[in-house]
Design an enzyme around this catalytic site. Structure first.
Site, PDB file in Angstrom:
ATOM      1  N   GLY A  55       0.836  -1.195   0.000  1.00  0.00           N
ATOM      2  CA  GLY A  55       0.000   0.000   0.000  1.00  0.00           C
ATOM      3  C   GLY A  55       0.865   1.237   0.000  1.00  0.00           C
ATOM      4  O   GLY A  55       2.065   1.165   0.294  1.00  0.00           O
ATOM      5  N   CYS A  82       5.154  -6.322   1.623  1.00  0.00           N
ATOM      6  CA  CYS A  82       5.566  -4.913   1.647  1.00  0.00           C
ATOM      7  C   CYS A  82       4.874  -4.163   2.799  1.00  0.00           C
ATOM      8  O   CYS A  82       5.160  -4.438   3.950  1.00  0.00           O
ATOM      9  CB  CYS A  82       5.335  -4.276   0.278  1.00  0.00           C
ATOM     10  SG  CYS A  82       6.191  -2.718   0.101  1.00  0.00           S
ATOM     11  N   TYR A  83       3.938  -3.273   2.506  1.00  0.00           N
ATOM     12  CA  TYR A  83       3.217  -2.596   3.600  1.00  0.00           C
ATOM     13  C   TYR A  83       2.565  -3.633   4.525  1.00  0.00           C
ATOM     14  O   TYR A  83       2.564  -3.481   5.755  1.00  0.00           O
ATOM     15  CB  TYR A  83       2.157  -1.657   3.005  1.00  0.00           C
ATOM     16  CG  TYR A  83       1.371  -0.857   4.026  1.00  0.00           C
ATOM     17  CD1 TYR A  83       1.887   0.324   4.536  1.00  0.00           C
ATOM     18  CD2 TYR A  83       0.124  -1.292   4.474  1.00  0.00           C
ATOM     19  CE1 TYR A  83       1.178   1.054   5.474  1.00  0.00           C
ATOM     20  CE2 TYR A  83      -0.597  -0.564   5.401  1.00  0.00           C
ATOM     21  CZ  TYR A  83      -0.069   0.610   5.900  1.00  0.00           C
ATOM     22  OH  TYR A  83      -0.773   1.339   6.819  1.00  0.00           O
ATOM     23  N   HIS A 170       7.941  -7.580  -3.539  1.00  0.00           N
ATOM     24  CA  HIS A 170       6.645  -7.899  -4.160  1.00  0.00           C
ATOM     25  C   HIS A 170       6.747  -9.195  -4.958  1.00  0.00           C
ATOM     26  O   HIS A 170       7.138  -9.174  -6.120  1.00  0.00           O
ATOM     27  CB  HIS A 170       6.219  -6.752  -5.085  1.00  0.00           C
ATOM     28  CG  HIS A 170       5.723  -5.556  -4.345  1.00  0.00           C
ATOM     29  ND1 HIS A 170       4.409  -5.403  -3.977  1.00  0.00           N
ATOM     30  CD2 HIS A 170       6.368  -4.478  -3.869  1.00  0.00           C
ATOM     31  CE1 HIS A 170       4.260  -4.273  -3.317  1.00  0.00           C
ATOM     32  NE2 HIS A 170       5.436  -3.684  -3.232  1.00  0.00           N
ATOM     33  N   GLU A 172       4.454 -10.752  -6.286  1.00  0.00           N
ATOM     34  CA  GLU A 172       3.409 -10.829  -7.310  1.00  0.00           C
ATOM     35  C   GLU A 172       3.805 -10.219  -8.646  1.00  0.00           C
ATOM     36  O   GLU A 172       3.150 -10.457  -9.650  1.00  0.00           O
ATOM     37  CB  GLU A 172       2.117 -10.159  -6.791  1.00  0.00           C
ATOM     38  CG  GLU A 172       2.166  -8.638  -6.591  1.00  0.00           C
ATOM     39  CD  GLU A 172       2.737  -8.200  -5.244  1.00  0.00           C
ATOM     40  OE1 GLU A 172       3.604  -8.904  -4.710  1.00  0.00           O
ATOM     41  OE2 GLU A 172       2.329  -7.134  -4.743  1.00  0.00           O
ATOM     42  N   ASP A 229     -13.691  -7.586 -25.098  1.00  0.00           N
ATOM     43  CA  ASP A 229     -14.237  -7.468 -23.742  1.00  0.00           C
ATOM     44  C   ASP A 229     -15.761  -7.415 -23.739  1.00  0.00           C
ATOM     45  O   ASP A 229     -16.415  -8.190 -23.049  1.00  0.00           O
ATOM     46  CB  ASP A 229     -13.700  -6.206 -23.047  1.00  0.00           C
ATOM     47  CG  ASP A 229     -12.209  -6.090 -23.193  1.00  0.00           C
ATOM     48  OD1 ASP A 229     -11.574  -7.125 -23.449  1.00  0.00           O
ATOM     49  OD2 ASP A 229     -11.682  -4.972 -23.074  1.00  0.00           O
ATOM     50  N   SER A 230     -16.316  -6.474 -24.516  1.00  0.00           N
ATOM     51  CA  SER A 230     -17.776  -6.363 -24.452  1.00  0.00           C
ATOM     52  C   SER A 230     -18.422  -7.581 -25.099  1.00  0.00           C
ATOM     53  O   SER A 230     -19.514  -7.991 -24.706  1.00  0.00           O
ATOM     54  CB  SER A 230     -18.269  -5.062 -25.081  1.00  0.00           C
ATOM     55  OG  SER A 230     -17.904  -4.978 -26.418  1.00  0.00           O
ATOM     56  N   LYS A 375      -6.841  -8.903 -19.493  1.00  0.00           N
ATOM     57  CA  LYS A 375      -7.194  -9.217 -20.878  1.00  0.00           C
ATOM     58  C   LYS A 375      -6.978 -10.694 -21.235  1.00  0.00           C
ATOM     59  O   LYS A 375      -7.837 -11.317 -21.861  1.00  0.00           O
ATOM     60  CB  LYS A 375      -6.315  -8.346 -21.794  1.00  0.00           C
ATOM     61  CG  LYS A 375      -6.780  -8.309 -23.217  1.00  0.00           C
ATOM     62  CD  LYS A 375      -7.883  -7.324 -23.324  1.00  0.00           C
ATOM     63  CE  LYS A 375      -8.444  -7.199 -24.682  1.00  0.00           C
ATOM     64  NZ  LYS A 375      -9.346  -6.042 -24.717  1.00  0.00           N
TER      65      LYS A 375
HETATM   66  P1  XMP Z   1      -3.437   2.804 -22.264  1.00  0.00           P
HETATM   67  O1  XMP Z   1      -3.539   3.760 -23.389  1.00  0.00           O
HETATM   68  O2  XMP Z   1      -4.117   3.252 -21.027  1.00  0.00           O
HETATM   69  O3  XMP Z   1      -4.234   1.514 -22.750  1.00  0.00           O
HETATM   70  O4  XMP Z   1      -2.029   2.332 -22.029  1.00  0.00           O
HETATM   71  C1  XMP Z   1      -4.217   0.242 -22.138  1.00  0.00           C
HETATM   72  C2  XMP Z   1      -5.196  -0.631 -22.902  1.00  0.00           C
HETATM   73  O5  XMP Z   1      -6.531  -0.162 -22.677  1.00  0.00           O
HETATM   74  C3  XMP Z   1      -7.143   0.207 -23.905  1.00  0.00           C
HETATM   75  N1  XMP Z   1      -7.924   1.424 -23.628  1.00  0.00           N
HETATM   76  C4  XMP Z   1      -9.260   1.451 -23.450  1.00  0.00           C
HETATM   77  N2  XMP Z   1     -10.192   0.490 -23.530  1.00  0.00           N
HETATM   78  N3  XMP Z   1     -11.889   2.074 -23.052  1.00  0.00           N
HETATM   79  C5  XMP Z   1     -11.510   0.806 -23.354  1.00  0.00           C
HETATM   80  O6  XMP Z   1     -12.382  -0.055 -23.468  1.00  0.00           O
HETATM   81  C6  XMP Z   1     -11.019   3.097 -22.953  1.00  0.00           C
HETATM   82  O7  XMP Z   1     -11.386   4.230 -22.686  1.00  0.00           O
HETATM   83  C7  XMP Z   1      -9.630   2.770 -23.168  1.00  0.00           C
HETATM   84  N4  XMP Z   1      -8.500   3.502 -23.169  1.00  0.00           N
HETATM   85  C8  XMP Z   1      -7.462   2.654 -23.461  1.00  0.00           C
HETATM   86  C9  XMP Z   1      -5.999   0.449 -24.865  1.00  0.00           C
HETATM   87  O8  XMP Z   1      -6.421   0.288 -26.210  1.00  0.00           O
HETATM   88  C10 XMP Z   1      -5.005  -0.586 -24.405  1.00  0.00           C
HETATM   89  O9  XMP Z   1      -5.295  -1.860 -24.916  1.00  0.00           O
END
Ligand code: XMP
Length: 519
Positions: A55, A82-83, A170, A172, A229-230, A375
């Site tokens: 933390g 750690c903490y 850490h 992890e 994801d969606s 992911k």
């Molecule tokens: P960054 O740019 O934060 O991105 O290093 C890390 C991962 O997240 C995705 N990304 C998003 N996915 N809504 C999403 O669903 C968002 O607003 C968003 N912003 C970034 C990005 O493509 C990468 O895989």
């Protein structure tokens, strides 16, 4: 779950990685914020062992978070990290002091007691990752040192009779090279948790949870972007509540080429899931007109998404069930941690539209079945749900779409130009057989023009940057090392085939210090 490790979260940026490592070991665990962990919670979760996370606070400050007494009264094995290690020591009578030197990054661990179960199967010397300012200066009674590092004489400690352990580093994080062995020793050998956790298990549990959350009747809507994801979230919810789910696909004009057609074909035609296709290009583009600030762009898009969902939600369903009550989102853990820390003063990096852009007052309750997953775990879950491999292997695409790949003002013309560049780039990557080696590849249209010479004429056109990164979970990323000939080929092909761009750059920034997207 009978075989559970309880992770008490004290606000570390990497708490979730403890869970991730345990899940890699097929061990079930739950994370709960430190201030919610009390006797009732421990009785409900019925864990076999407890891990106290790291933390950002200092135990030398009176107001810093402490562990509930029920944790120590439980008689369960405890591992402090750690903490959590410092807290364990202080709570049991040891002393924690502010270190004269902070210790961040790589360090070497030397085992001093090879008989301790916590360090089973670990080499006598190994690389660990440190990140601390304070340190333990006196051990509580009953504890012995089992490993040291240059700057931490109590790098790992144990009281085997009580099954209490602490590590200053850490285990992890991936840079602690044998950290996963240590976590396995604690959870499996010491706490006795069986290795029975997998994605099929997660799916069953999540389906039951969604059914409980969504109740007996009424419509649930899902914001479908076409990304992994969606899509996984939608299919999971569909398996839980069937036709009560309606997916809403918002075409904001910021999609990749052919995206809308592919989504409709897969969900409406292949999976026969109710799908409303909203053409909202004019509305989004209008709202983005003249806007150049990255956070403002993200918030505008996030708000409009929710507006569209809410409008659709009010008209959905029949008679007394008119109006949806729930909104499914494919929010992942990295989205959560980077826009709204679980606890503590960690910085907001950017407002991911799934999380940070939500209005404070919203009529829809959220169902976010992937909120605790990374992911790669979502991909594994997608496979157990029967999603086609090609769909699962798709590179991530952010909700705000091309808007965050067009620094500066977003216009329909710029989106068209970027789509053309992006399509060629990705096709060439696929043709070269590199797509699956890369976590994410995309083009960015820069808000600058460059002078060039084409034929014998001067050109003055946009510059674009190509990005390709490797990553395990999107939290950190390295640039993909394309061969120079391949990059040169891309440069020529794109400029030859796309009118309006005359200069191509390759982005050589890792994350950190960059982020994957440009905005
Ligand atoms: P960054 O740019 O934060 O991105 O290093 C890390 C991962 O997240 C995705 N990304 C998003 N996915 N809504 C999403 O669903 C968002 O607003 C968003 N912003 C970034 C990005 O493509 C990468 O895989």
């Amino acid at each position: 779950m009978a075989e559970t490790i309880l992770i008490v979260d004290f606000g570390s940026q990497v708490t979730q990685l403890i869970a991730r490592r345990l899940r890699e070991l097929k061990i079930y665990c739950e994370i709960h914020p430190f201030n919610k962990v009390n006797q009732t919670l421990i009785s409900n979760v019925a864990p076999k062992g407890i891990i106290l996370s790291g933390g950002p606070d200092s135990l030398t400050q009176a107001a810093s978070p402490r562990a509930d007494e029920a944790i120590f009264a439980s008689g369960l094995p405890i591992l402090g990290i750690c903490y959590g290690h410092q807290l364990l020591c202080q709570a049991l009578g040891g002393v924690v002091e502010s270190g004269l030197e902070r210790e961040f990054g790589r360090a070497a661990l030397t085992i001093s007691d090879a008989n301790c179960t916590l360090l089973d199967n670990m080499p006598s010397n190994s690389q660990i990752w440190m990140s601390h300012g304070d340190r333990v200066s006196k051990l509580p009674d009953g504890f012995v040192t089992i490993a040291i590092s240059e700057n931490a004489p109590y790098a790992a400690i144990a009281d085997e009779s009580r099954r209490y352990y602490g590590v200053q580093f850490h285990p992890e994080v991936a840079h602690s090279l044998h950290g996963i062995t240590l976590l396995e020793n604690f959870a499996h050998k010491i706490a006795g948790c069986k290795k029975i956790w997998d994605m099929a298990n997660f799916r069953e549990q999540m389906i039951a949870k969604i059914q409980k959350q969504a109740g007996e009747a009424g419509t649930v809507i899902c914001g479908l972007s076409g990304g992994v994801d969606s899509s996984v979230a939608a299919i999971l919810v569909h398996q839980a509540i069937g036709d009560r789910l309606t997916c809403i696909f918002v075409d904001h004009g910021l999609l990749r080429a052919g995206e809308a057609e592919q989504v409709v074909a897969l969900f409406k035609e292949h999976y026969a899931i109710n799908l409303i296709h909203c053409d909202e290009k004019t509305r989004f583009m209008g709202a983005l007109q003249g806007k150049t600030d990255p956070e403002e762009k993200r918030k505008i898009i996030g708000k409009l998404f929710i507006d569209v969902f809410q409008e659709q939600a009010t008209n959905i369903g029949e008679s007394e069930f008119l109006g949806a009550r729930f909104l499914v989102q494919g929010t992942l853990y990295p989205d959560v941690i980077e826009s709204a820390p679980v606890y503590g003063p960690s910085q907001v990096i950017k407002s991911h539209h799934n999380v940070g852009g939500l209005p404070e007052k919203m009529n829809l309750k959220l169902i976010e079945p992937l909120r605790d997953l990374f992911k790669d775990e979502v991909r594994a879950l997608g496979l157990t749900l029967g999603l086609p491999e090609a769909m699962i292997a798709r590179h991530p695409f952010p909700g705000p779409g091309l808007a965050i790949r067009i620094p500066g003002e977003v216009t329909a013309e710029k989106c068209d130009l970027l789509r053309k560049i992006d399509t060629i780039y990705l096709n060439e990557i696929k043709k070269a057989g590199l797509y699956d080696e890369i976590w994410q590849a995309f083009a960015v249209l820069l808000p600058v023009r460059a002078v060039g010479v084409m034929g014998d004429a001067r050109s003055y056109e946009y510059a674009a940057s190509l990005r390709a990164v490797t990553s395990q979970d999107g939290m950190t990323a390295d640039i993909y090392p394309f061969k120079p000939e391949f990059l040169a080929h891309l440069g020529t092909k794109i400029v030859n085939e796309v009118k309006g761009v005359n200069r191509i750059l390759y982005d050589i920034t890792s994350k950190p210090p960059g982020t994957i997207e440009w905005e």
